[in-house]
Write a protein that holds these residues in place. Structure first.
Motif, PDB file in Angstrom:
ATOM      1  N   PRO A   1       0.823  -1.340   0.058  1.00 48.47           N
ATOM      2  CA  PRO A   1      -0.282  -0.066  -0.109  1.00 48.47           C
ATOM      3  C   PRO A   1       0.884   1.219  -0.145  1.00 48.47           C
ATOM      4  CG  PRO A   1       0.058  -0.968   2.078  1.00 48.47           C
ATOM      5  CD  PRO A   1       0.655  -1.671   1.137  1.00 48.47           C
ATOM      6  N   SER A   2       1.941   1.162   0.306  1.00 45.92           N
ATOM      7  CA  SER A   2       2.830   2.472   0.564  1.00 45.92           C
ATOM      8  C   SER A   2       3.055   3.210  -1.017  1.00 45.92           C
ATOM      9  CB  SER A   2       4.385   2.040   1.043  1.00 45.92           C
ATOM     10  OG  SER A   2       4.229   1.518   2.243  1.00 45.92           O
ATOM     11  N   PRO A   3       3.158   4.271  -1.016  1.00 49.64           N
ATOM     12  CA  PRO A   3       3.203   5.175  -2.226  1.00 49.64           C
ATOM     13  C   PRO A   3       4.721   4.941  -2.693  1.00 49.64           C
ATOM     14  CG  PRO A   3       2.549   6.720  -0.276  1.00 49.64           C
ATOM     15  CD  PRO A   3       2.692   5.326   0.240  1.00 49.64           C
ATOM     16  N   ARG A   4       4.660   4.745  -3.875  1.00 45.55           N
ATOM     17  CA  ARG A   4       6.301   4.692  -4.413  1.00 45.55           C
ATOM     18  C   ARG A   4       6.461   5.182  -5.654  1.00 45.55           C
ATOM     19  NH1 ARG A   4       3.452  -0.674  -4.647  1.00 45.55           N
ATOM     20  NH2 ARG A   4       3.057  -1.248  -6.774  1.00 45.55           N
ATOM     21  N   ARG A   5       5.728   5.948  -6.414  1.00 50.72           N
ATOM     22  CA  ARG A   5       5.804   6.580  -7.733  1.00 50.72           C
ATOM     23  C   ARG A   5       7.093   7.629  -7.640  1.00 50.72           C
ATOM     24  NH1 ARG A   5       1.749   7.507 -12.318  1.00 50.72           N
ATOM     25  NH2 ARG A   5       3.273   8.319 -13.659  1.00 50.72           N
ATOM     26  N   LEU A   6       6.955   8.444  -6.591  1.00 48.23           N
ATOM     27  CA  LEU A   6       7.922   9.629  -6.579  1.00 48.23           C
ATOM     28  C   LEU A   6       9.531   8.844  -6.360  1.00 48.23           C
ATOM     29  CD1 LEU A   6       8.958  12.336  -6.499  1.00 48.23           C
ATOM     30  CD2 LEU A   6       8.187  12.908  -4.358  1.00 48.23           C
ATOM     31  N   ARG A   7       9.339   7.736  -5.134  1.00 51.56           N
ATOM     32  CA  ARG A   7      10.496   7.189  -4.820  1.00 51.56           C
ATOM     33  C   ARG A   7      10.983   6.231  -6.061  1.00 51.56           C
ATOM     34  NH1 ARG A   7      11.272   6.440   0.811  1.00 51.56           N
ATOM     35  NH2 ARG A   7       9.426   7.174   1.998  1.00 51.56           N
ATOM     36  N   ARG A   8      10.309   5.957  -6.891  1.00 52.53           N
ATOM     37  CA  ARG A   8      10.788   4.997  -8.296  1.00 52.53           C
ATOM     38  C   ARG A   8      11.498   6.316  -9.028  1.00 52.53           C
ATOM     39  NH1 ARG A   8       6.839   1.229 -11.025  1.00 52.53           N
ATOM     40  NH2 ARG A   8       8.826   1.288 -12.442  1.00 52.53           N
ATOM     41  N   ALA A   9      10.889   7.190  -9.406  1.00 55.95           N
ATOM     42  CA  ALA A   9      11.442   8.268 -10.002  1.00 55.95           C
ATOM     43  C   ALA A   9      12.978   8.764  -9.703  1.00 55.95           C
ATOM     44  CB  ALA A   9      10.656   9.484 -10.418  1.00 55.95           C
ATOM     45  N   THR A  10      12.932   9.073  -8.257  1.00 51.61           N
ATOM     46  CA  THR A  10      14.097   9.268  -7.568  1.00 51.61           C
ATOM     47  C   THR A  10      15.066   8.472  -7.714  1.00 51.61           C
ATOM     48  OG1 THR A  10      12.771  10.838  -6.033  1.00 51.61           O
ATOM     49  CG2 THR A  10      15.164  10.406  -5.469  1.00 51.61           C
ATOM     50  N   ALA A  11      14.760   7.191  -7.364  1.00 49.33           N
ATOM     51  CA  ALA A  11      15.682   5.922  -7.594  1.00 49.33           C
ATOM     52  C   ALA A  11      16.241   5.681  -9.017  1.00 49.33           C
ATOM     53  CB  ALA A  11      15.009   4.755  -7.056  1.00 49.33           C
ATOM     54  N   PHE A  12      15.420   6.016  -9.916  1.00 46.20           N
ATOM     55  CA  PHE A  12      15.875   5.936 -11.323  1.00 46.20           C
ATOM     56  C   PHE A  12      17.036   6.771 -11.535  1.00 46.20           C
ATOM     57  CE2 PHE A  12      15.811   7.412 -15.603  1.00 46.20           C
ATOM     58  CZ  PHE A  12      15.970   6.189 -16.279  1.00 46.20           C
ATOM     59  N   ALA A  13      16.783   8.145 -11.206  1.00 43.20           N
ATOM     60  CA  ALA A  13      17.401   9.398 -11.397  1.00 43.20           C
ATOM     61  C   ALA A  13      18.805   9.076 -10.588  1.00 43.20           C
ATOM     62  CB  ALA A  13      17.033  10.632 -10.855  1.00 43.20           C
ATOM     63  N   ILE A  14      18.784   8.869  -9.303  1.00 42.32           N
ATOM     64  CA  ILE A  14      20.063   8.390  -8.615  1.00 42.32           C
ATOM     65  C   ILE A  14      21.078   7.256  -9.351  1.00 42.32           C
ATOM     66  CG2 ILE A  14      21.034   7.269  -6.624  1.00 42.32           C
ATOM     67  CD1 ILE A  14      18.570   8.487  -5.048  1.00 42.32           C
ATOM     68  N   ASP A  15      20.289   6.215  -9.859  1.00 48.21           N
ATOM     69  CA  ASP A  15      21.053   5.175 -10.764  1.00 48.21           C
ATOM     70  C   ASP A  15      21.514   5.683 -11.953  1.00 48.21           C
ATOM     71  OD1 ASP A  15      20.818   3.428  -8.398  1.00 48.21           O
ATOM     72  OD2 ASP A  15      18.568   2.565  -9.539  1.00 48.21           O
ATOM     73  N   TRP A  16      20.696   6.249 -12.708  1.00 46.65           N
ATOM     74  CA  TRP A  16      21.256   7.086 -13.923  1.00 46.65           C
ATOM     75  C   TRP A  16      22.524   7.855 -13.710  1.00 46.65           C
ATOM     76  CZ3 TRP A  16      21.623  11.464 -16.441  1.00 46.65           C
ATOM     77  CH2 TRP A  16      21.900  11.506 -17.913  1.00 46.65           C
ATOM     78  N   LEU A  17      22.546   8.734 -12.355  1.00 45.48           N
ATOM     79  CA  LEU A  17      23.538   9.575 -12.229  1.00 45.48           C
ATOM     80  C   LEU A  17      24.569   8.854 -11.776  1.00 45.48           C
ATOM     81  CD1 LEU A  17      21.737  12.633 -10.468  1.00 45.48           C
ATOM     82  CD2 LEU A  17      22.703  12.756 -12.591  1.00 45.48           C
ATOM     83  N   LEU A  18      24.493   7.691 -11.139  1.00 45.12           N
ATOM     84  CA  LEU A  18      25.565   7.126 -10.844  1.00 45.12           C
ATOM     85  C   LEU A  18      26.381   6.273 -11.964  1.00 45.12           C
ATOM     86  CD1 LEU A  18      27.272   5.348  -8.855  1.00 45.12           C
ATOM     87  CD2 LEU A  18      25.541   3.588  -8.943  1.00 45.12           C
ATOM     88  N   HIS A  19      25.528   5.716 -13.051  1.00 44.92           N
ATOM     89  CA  HIS A  19      25.954   5.052 -14.518  1.00 44.92           C
ATOM     90  C   HIS A  19      26.659   6.159 -15.049  1.00 44.92           C
ATOM     91  CE1 HIS A  19      22.564   2.008 -13.744  1.00 44.92           C
ATOM     92  NE2 HIS A  19      23.473   2.009 -12.886  1.00 44.92           N
ATOM     93  N   ILE A  20      26.269   7.231 -15.377  1.00 45.27           N
ATOM     94  CA  ILE A  20      26.694   8.404 -16.265  1.00 45.27           C
ATOM     95  C   ILE A  20      27.863   9.066 -15.546  1.00 45.27           C
ATOM     96  CG2 ILE A  20      25.306  10.499 -15.339  1.00 45.27           C
ATOM     97  CD1 ILE A  20      26.136   9.545 -19.060  1.00 45.27           C
ATOM     98  N   GLY A  21      27.741   9.133 -14.321  1.00 48.48           N
ATOM     99  CA  GLY A  21      28.852   9.778 -13.686  1.00 48.48           C
ATOM    100  C   GLY A  21      30.321   8.932 -13.682  1.00 48.48           C
ATOM    101  N   VAL A  22      30.343   7.576 -13.725  1.00 47.62           N
ATOM    102  CA  VAL A  22      31.493   6.624 -13.898  1.00 47.62           C
ATOM    103  C   VAL A  22      31.705   7.106 -15.304  1.00 47.62           C
ATOM    104  CG1 VAL A  22      32.015   4.291 -14.030  1.00 47.62           C
ATOM    105  CG2 VAL A  22      30.698   4.946 -12.153  1.00 47.62           C
ATOM    106  N   ALA A  23      30.907   6.837 -16.180  1.00 46.37           N
ATOM    107  CA  ALA A  23      31.232   7.193 -17.603  1.00 46.37           C
ATOM    108  C   ALA A  23      32.061   8.444 -17.795  1.00 46.37           C
ATOM    109  CB  ALA A  23      30.026   7.131 -18.531  1.00 46.37           C
TER     110      ALA A  23
END
Length: 155
Positions: free
Chosen positions: A22-44
């Motif tokens: 039941p916990s809301p997760r939409r904003l969390r998913r978008a934030t998690a995606f952004a963090i992961d994407w920044l991690l991947h692009i940061g290494v690149a």
């Protein structure tokens, strides 16, 4: 969405409206995606910067950046996620990934979805298409709040 008539819950875990999560997760998913994407692009970017620092590697800078981004993305989203059930971004946002039957995904499952995600990202980038609804998210493996998973396993 198929519902189990005996219990009134969806047959797939974690889909939109599943009362087990039941916990809301939409904003969390978008934030998690952004963090992961920044991690991947940061290494690149870091790999590219190292290549630029050495004149003999400068011609390889772009290729090294792209290949390191792909490698980091693959290892992070398949190998590490098969062990920890979460990526760095998901962990920081209190999320984890499940299979639709509620079990933890393994390496092969995550590899299949990494490839599907890579192709769908390319298709969306070239077509300009892309949705943003909870129902569309139900097609992908469920990403749910870890606290809901823990609550389910306690009861």
């Amino acid at each position: 969405m198929t519902v189990d008539s005996r219990r009134g819950v969806p047959s797939r875990h974690g889909v939109h409206g599943d009362p087990r999560y039941p916990s809301p997760r939409r904003l969390r998913r978008a934030t998690a995606f952004a963090i992961d994407w920044l991690l991947h692009i940061g290494v690149a970017i870091g790999v590219s910067a190292v290549c630029e620092a050495f004149p003999e590697l400068t011609p390889w800078s772009f290729a090294a950046a792209v290949s390191s981004w792909i490698a980091v993305s693959f290892v992070h989203r398949t190998v590490l996620q098969s062990v920890f059930h979460t990526t760095a971004g998901k962990a920081l946002c209190g999320l984890c990934i499940l299979k639709s039957d509620g079990s933890w995904p393994r390496f092969g499952f995550l590899t299949k979805w990494w490839v599907i995600g890579a192709f769908s990202t390319v298709l969306v980038a070239f077509s300009g298409a892309g949705g943003d609804s909870d129902e569309e998210d139900d097609w992908f493996p469920p990403v749910v709040r870890l606290r809901d998973v823990r609550r389910l396993h306690v009861t």
